[in-house]
Design a protein around this motif. Structure first.
Motif, short mmCIF file in Angstrom:
data_model
loop_
_atom_site.label_atom_id
_atom_site.label_comp_id
_atom_site.label_asym_id
_atom_site.label_seq_id
_atom_site.Cartn_x
_atom_site.Cartn_y
_atom_site.Cartn_z
N CYS A 77 1.68 58.78 157.28
CA CYS A 77 1.98 59.38 155.97
C CYS A 77 3.22 58.70 155.39
N THR A 112 -5.00 61.90 153.38
CA THR A 112 -5.49 61.92 152.00
C THR A 112 -4.94 60.67 151.32
N ASP A 131 -2.65 59.63 148.09
CA ASP A 131 -1.76 60.12 147.04
C ASP A 131 -1.59 59.04 145.99
N ASN A 177 0.38 58.93 138.50
CA ASN A 177 -0.48 60.10 138.33
C ASN A 177 -1.28 60.10 137.04
N HIS A 221 -7.77 57.36 141.40
CA HIS A 221 -7.61 56.99 142.80
C HIS A 221 -8.17 55.58 143.05
N CYS A 258 -1.33 59.52 152.74
CA CYS A 258 -0.46 60.69 152.72
C CYS A 258 -1.15 61.85 153.43
N ASN A 308 0.90 65.85 150.47
CA ASN A 308 0.21 65.64 149.20
C ASN A 308 0.18 66.92 148.37
N ASP A 360 5.06 67.55 145.08
CA ASP A 360 5.34 67.77 143.66
C ASP A 360 6.27 68.96 143.45
#
Length: 249
Positions: A188, A202, A204, A208, A212, A220, A225, A229
């Motif tokens: 990660c 996952t 990340d 943003n 993807h 991540c 993930n 935020d």
């Protein structure tokens, strides 16, 4: 914290308070008792609150000390001065400690707050920005299967559709071998933990605003993930410093 512990732990224990029968002196007898030149009798040191008496050894120590003074007034004056001086060294040490660890005492009013800040500061004395502090995980390593990867690809496409993002450059099922190897060899990028069945991988997004795509994702773990935020500015800045330090390692 008692005065004795304060002097011992913060002041280094280099000074002693001395002995004076303050319970024996009151508003009714202070004038006559303090004018006397002989030492106080042993029973004057009885502590009625704790139901304790001074030991023979301590009584003898007091008599040796009392012989230095002409009157009990002199004893009282010396005791009061010493009672104040004994606090100076520990307080000076506390001030130095606050400067050393950059503790803002105008923000942290209580000693417990200051102590807590110093405790955490001490925890980072030997901290290395690019060090590896993750305990070796004994969980079973994750084996990325084609069905697992297919489900991830489809979920990312679904995310783009919900957010009206372009998914034309998204990762595909054809990227299976690439990401299988990536999840097996890398960790990660936030917490540096290995990916396992309990700590699942996952992707990340770096930007943003974009989907993807292969060039816009980093490996991540699911926890980071979902949570990063919500991290405050200090934590985010710290994580970035860690990432920068590791990239230069």
């Amino acid at each position: 914290m008692t005065l004795k512990k304060f002097v011992r732990d913060i002041g280094g224990g280099t000074m002693t308070k001395g002995r004076f029968p303050y319970e024996y002196i009151n508003i009714n007898n202070y004038a006559t008792e303090l004018n006397k030149s002989e030492p106080f009798p042993r029973e004057a040191f009885d502590n009625k609150l704790k139901n304790k008496s001074i030991s023979e050894a301590k009584s003898q120590e007091y008599l040796v000390e009392a012989a230095k003074y002409a009157t009990r007034w002199d004893q009282a004056r010396s005791y009061n001065i010493q009672d104040t001086r004994i606090m100076i060294e520990p307080i000076d040490n506390l001030i130095k400690m606050m400067f050393k660890y950059k503790i803002d005492m105008l923000v942290m009013f209580s000693m417990s707050q200051c102590a807590n800040a110093i405790k955490y500061s001490n925890a980072y004395d030997d901290f290395k920005m690019n060090g590896d502090y993750n305990a070796e995980d004994t969980d079973k390593p994750i084996n990325i299967t084609i069905p697992y990867w297919t489900a991830k690809v489809e979920s990312y496409i679904e995310q783009e559709q919900k957010k009206n993002r372009d998914s034309s450059k998204n990762v595909t099922i054809g990227d299976y071998e690439y990401f299988k190897e990536l999840f097996e060899k890398q960790r990660c990028f936030i917490c540096n933990c290995k990916f396992t069945w309990k700590n699942r991988p996952t992707l990340d997004r770096i930007n943003n605003e974009l989907g993807h795509s292969k060039d816009n994702v980093l490996p991540c773990c699911l926890y980071c993930n979902n949570k990063h935020d919500k991290f405050n500015g200090f934590v985010k800045d710290f994580m970035q410093q860690r990432a920068d330090a590791k990239s230069q390692k």
